[in-house]
Motif scaffolding. Structure first.
Motif, mmCIF file in Angstrom:
data_model
loop_
_atom_site.group_PDB
_atom_site.id
_atom_site.type_symbol
_atom_site.label_atom_id
_atom_site.label_comp_id
_atom_site.label_asym_id
_atom_site.label_seq_id
_atom_site.Cartn_x
_atom_site.Cartn_y
_atom_site.Cartn_z
ATOM 1 N N LEU A 138 0.830 -1.202 0.000
ATOM 2 C CA LEU A 138 0.000 0.000 0.000
ATOM 3 C C LEU A 138 0.866 1.254 0.000
ATOM 4 C CD1 LEU A 138 -2.882 1.078 0.098
ATOM 5 C CD2 LEU A 138 -2.777 0.945 2.593
ATOM 6 N N GLN A 139 1.962 1.248 0.716
ATOM 7 C CA GLN A 139 2.878 2.387 0.710
ATOM 8 C C GLN A 139 3.439 2.625 -0.692
ATOM 9 O OE1 GLN A 139 5.517 1.040 3.903
ATOM 10 N NE2 GLN A 139 4.891 2.796 5.141
ATOM 11 N N ASP A 140 3.759 1.563 -1.407
ATOM 12 C CA ASP A 140 4.267 1.702 -2.775
ATOM 13 C C ASP A 140 3.214 2.344 -3.679
ATOM 14 O OD1 ASP A 140 6.626 0.522 -1.995
ATOM 15 O OD2 ASP A 140 6.051 -1.484 -2.662
ATOM 16 N N TRP A 141 1.983 1.923 -3.565
ATOM 17 C CA TRP A 141 0.914 2.504 -4.388
ATOM 18 C C TRP A 141 0.732 3.985 -4.072
ATOM 19 C CZ3 TRP A 141 -3.511 -1.674 -3.809
ATOM 20 C CH2 TRP A 141 -3.075 -2.870 -4.393
ATOM 21 N N LEU A 142 0.764 4.322 -2.795
ATOM 22 C CA LEU A 142 0.608 5.727 -2.402
ATOM 23 C C LEU A 142 1.732 6.579 -2.965
ATOM 24 C CD1 LEU A 142 -0.472 5.245 1.333
ATOM 25 C CD2 LEU A 142 -1.942 5.888 -0.585
ATOM 26 N N SER A 143 2.930 6.061 -2.922
ATOM 27 C CA SER A 143 4.078 6.806 -3.438
ATOM 28 C C SER A 143 3.947 7.077 -4.936
ATOM 29 C CB SER A 143 5.367 6.032 -3.145
ATOM 30 O OG SER A 143 6.490 6.707 -3.656
ATOM 31 N N LEU A 144 3.451 6.111 -5.688
ATOM 32 C CA LEU A 144 3.267 6.302 -7.128
ATOM 33 C C LEU A 144 2.246 7.392 -7.429
ATOM 34 C CD1 LEU A 144 3.260 2.589 -8.372
ATOM 35 C CD2 LEU A 144 5.076 4.289 -8.681
ATOM 36 N N VAL A 175 -4.652 3.831 7.687
ATOM 37 C CA VAL A 175 -3.492 4.521 7.109
ATOM 38 C C VAL A 175 -3.943 5.898 6.636
ATOM 39 C CG1 VAL A 175 -1.755 4.503 5.275
ATOM 40 C CG2 VAL A 175 -2.400 2.362 6.405
ATOM 41 N N VAL A 176 -3.221 6.926 7.033
ATOM 42 C CA VAL A 176 -3.519 8.303 6.639
ATOM 43 C C VAL A 176 -2.402 8.788 5.730
ATOM 44 C CG1 VAL A 176 -4.006 10.646 7.426
ATOM 45 C CG2 VAL A 176 -4.670 8.690 8.843
ATOM 46 N N ALA A 177 -2.767 9.335 4.581
ATOM 47 C CA ALA A 177 -1.786 9.846 3.621
ATOM 48 C C ALA A 177 -2.198 11.244 3.170
ATOM 49 C CB ALA A 177 -1.660 8.918 2.413
#
Length: 260
Positions: free
Chosen positions: A165-171, A217-219
């Protein structure tokens, strides 16, 4: 990553409602609400959109945002007046119009979680916050999932790993700012069996990583930095003191002689 596709969300709605109404489902919802009470009061703005799988479960009670909309996949009797019906991967919302987007198990049961996340990012304004609520595979529930029948709710959900999920958010140029988890009891339907496993709950609470069954998760949607334009260079003139000529004593004597 390829996902084992669950049935269409509208086909799962009756089973999801029944499970959310069960004691185990209610325990999960209560744990998630307590987690959201930790994060939502710190997120401000004017518009909030919740994208979920059950229109009966508004999860934004702790939010200070005044205008809140609940979006679900199916039309139901007695729906909240703030609710609308649409697909999570085709949100009927203008781009960059929401201050907070709350995904309540929307990724877990989405046909295409990537597209659902992209849509959430699209409607989020720069500087706004995305809140993702979902199942945590790094938990007792994730371990029990391999022992359960995958065709049953909720075990057919995707259970997306936090690192992925962190990888997707970064993209999508989204930066994670917080991640919390809760609910460490094993997913036994019987409350008596869950109480007998308190030692296991304590063991998972002391685990170094986030090991609760419910994860939030908060982004934040980042805004590229703007470099201010420099003002054109201007030459400054420095004013120097002007020395005025004063008559000397010799000059005075000459002028006096001439007058005589």
């Amino acid at each position: 990553m390829t996902f084992e596709q669950p049935p269409q969300v509208d086909e799962l709605i009756p089973a999801l409602k029944e499970w959310f109404d069960s004691p185990l489902g209610q325990e999960l919802i209560e744990a998630e609400r307590k987690l959201l009470e930790q994060v939502l009061p710190t997120l401000f703005g004017y518009h909030l959109l919740q994208v979920g799988v059950d229109n009966r479960l508004p999860m934004f009670a702790a939010s200070p945002v005044p205008h809140r909309v609940l979006l679900g996949p199916t039309l139901e009797l007695g729906m909240d007046k703030r609710a609308i019906v649409a697909r999570s991967d085709e949100l009927p919302v203008d781009g960059e119009s929401m201050d907070v987007v709350l995904l309540h198990h929307a990724l877990d049961f989405a046909e295409n979680p990537h597209q659902t996340l992209r849509e959430a990012s699209r409607v989020l304004r720069p500087g706004g916050h995305l809140v993702i609520v979902g199942f945590n595979p790094a938990s007792l529930w994730g371990a029990f999932r391999f022992l359960k029948r995958r065709r049953q709710v909720p075990w057919l959900a995707h259970f997306i790993r936090h690192g992925r999920l962190q990888d997707w958010l970064s993209l999508l140029e989204l930066t994670e700012v917080k991640a919390v988890s809760a609910l460490y009891a094993p997913p036994f339907e019987s409350s008596h069996r869950r109480n007998r496993c308190r030692w296991l709950r304590g063991l998972m609470q002391r685990a170094p990583a986030r090991s609760g069954a419910a994860m939030v998760v908060v982004a934040r949607k980042d805004v590229p930095g703007i470099t201010p334009l420099r003002r054109p260079w201007r030459r400054k003139l420095i004013s120097l003191p002007v020395i005025e000529a004063k008559p000397s004593a010799r000059g005075h004597s000459r002028r006096d002689n001439a007058d005589e």
